[in-house]
Design an enzyme around this catalytic site. Structure first.
Site, short mmCIF file in Angstrom:
data_model
loop_
_atom_site.label_atom_id
_atom_site.label_comp_id
_atom_site.label_asym_id
_atom_site.label_seq_id
_atom_site.Cartn_x
_atom_site.Cartn_y
_atom_site.Cartn_z
N GLY A 16 0.86 -0.72 -0.12
CA GLY A 16 0.01 0.14 -0.06
C GLY A 16 0.92 1.11 0.13
N ARG A 77 1.29 -5.09 -5.16
CA ARG A 77 1.66 -6.22 -4.37
C ARG A 77 1.37 -7.18 -4.95
NH1 ARG A 77 -3.03 -3.40 -1.10
NH2 ARG A 77 -2.00 -3.02 0.77
N ASP A 108 4.85 -4.37 6.13
CA ASP A 108 5.09 -5.74 6.67
C ASP A 108 5.57 -6.92 4.67
OD1 ASP A 108 2.83 -6.13 6.21
OD2 ASP A 108 2.55 -6.95 8.27
N ASP A 133 0.06 1.95 8.68
CA ASP A 133 -0.44 1.73 9.92
C ASP A 133 0.53 1.90 10.56
OD1 ASP A 133 -2.53 0.71 8.09
OD2 ASP A 133 -1.75 -0.88 7.51
#
Ligand code: F6P
Length: 328
Positions: A16, A77, A108, A133
């Site tokens: 993201g 992704r 991550d 995040d």
């Protein structure tokens, strides 16, 4: 540290997007060029490594991007990179350009890929935490979190104006995947009466009791901020129960969604992105590999990628006590 001489490096953004990624790319490109390295931009994250969508970046290519949200290298992704066959193709393409060091700006998922890649191949990988995040251990800050949380605060302030005018109860859902940082910070900063996060078990009965008590004493304006990853459920779920249990409350839901990912990065995000971008190149030059560059107590800090992904950041339980006291 394995001190192999580096001459060509690649930079990519993955997962993201987050505001400040452009500032980080710019810092990597200009620091690399300053040290006489050739810098290559890899388009759409690991997908660009597989498709050989790799191009040389000069200082002028990254002019006028420090203030822009998103990422000019684009992001994706890429499932194929999680397979050994995908990583083998990526390696061949990097070798074709002579790339011998990589900077991965992402979260991550991106670091998990980098960790595997650097274990299998002789191309050192340095990670920069680029995620709204803030769900990565080994850094007090992540690129994009400050902007995202400020966007959420600005939006919730606006919601407060209208909820106050109508004496309403609002459930606002913010992003964060499995982490509650955006909810906690934006909730405290906007004076939320209740904040629901995945790190603390949501006690729905306690929430109903607190809202009922507030209704009873005619405190009709109530804000509940819920993290999308809260294990009890999102804003719609919570609102459904509140409507059943407190039908007198005029309840509305707002899911902030992707506006939290966009927009011009704050000064703080531009600074940390510039700082980390510079240190990513320095790290490759001194022979670091398989680490994330972070900031802990205002100092640069290096954490193995695997540890950064596995351990996550901890939310101090004292914050939840503070939320209760301040909302009374
Ligand atoms: O990781 C960043 C993030 O915005 C999360 O907060 C959210 O859960 C997710 O990405 C949304 O992903 P997508 O843009 O693929 O819907």
């Amino acid at each position: 540290m394995d001190k192999k001489k580096i001459s060509k490096i690649g930079v990519l953004t993955s997962g993201g997007d987050s505001p400040g990624m452009n500032a980080a790319i710019r810092a990597v490109v200009r620091t690399g060029n300053y040290y006489g390295l050739e810098v290559f931009g890899i388009v759409r994250g690991y997908s660009g490594m597989l498709d050989n969508d790799i191009r040389r970046l000069h200082n002028r290519d990254v002019a006028n991007i420090i203030q822009r949200g998103g990422t000019f290298l684009k992001t994706a992704r890429c499932k194929e990179f999680y397979e050994p066959e995908g990583r083998a193709i990526a390696y061949e393409n990097l070798k074709r350009h002579g790339i011998d060091g990589l900077v991965i700006i992402g979260g991550d998922g991106s670091f998990k890929g980098a960790q595997k890649f650097s274990a299998e191949y002789d191309i050192p990988c340095i990670g920069l935490p680029g995620t709204i995040d803030k769900d990565i251990a080994g850094s007090d800050v992540t690129i994009g979190f400050d902007t995202a949380v400020n966007t959420a605060v600005e939006a919730i302030d606006k919601i407060r104006d209208t909820m106050d005018a109508h004496d309403r109860l609002f459930i606002v859902e913010v992003m964060g995947r499995d982490a509650g940082y955006i909810a906690l910070h934006s909730g405290i900063a906007t004076g939320a009466e209740n904040i629901l996060i995945p790190e603390t078990e949501t006690d729905i009965e306690a929430l109903i009791t607190s809202l009922t008590e507030k209704e009873r004493r005619k405190k009709l304006v109530n804000l509940v901020v819920v993290a999308e990853g809260d294990k009890f459920g999102g804003a719609e779920e919570i609102a459904k129960i509140i409507r059943q249990r407190i039908p007198t409350a005029d309840t509305r839901v707002c899911i902030l969604g992707h506006i939290q990912r966009g927009g011009s990065p704050t000064c703080s995000d531009r600074l940390i992105a510039s700082h980390m971008g510079y240190y990513a190149v320095e790290s490759l030059l001194v022979g670091r590999n398989n680490v994330m560059v972070g900031v802990v107590n205002n100092k640069m800090h290096y954490t193995p990628l695997g540890k950064a992904v596995k351990e996550k950041q901890k939310i101090g339980q004292e914050w939840m006590k503070i939320v209760k006291i301040l909302a009374s």
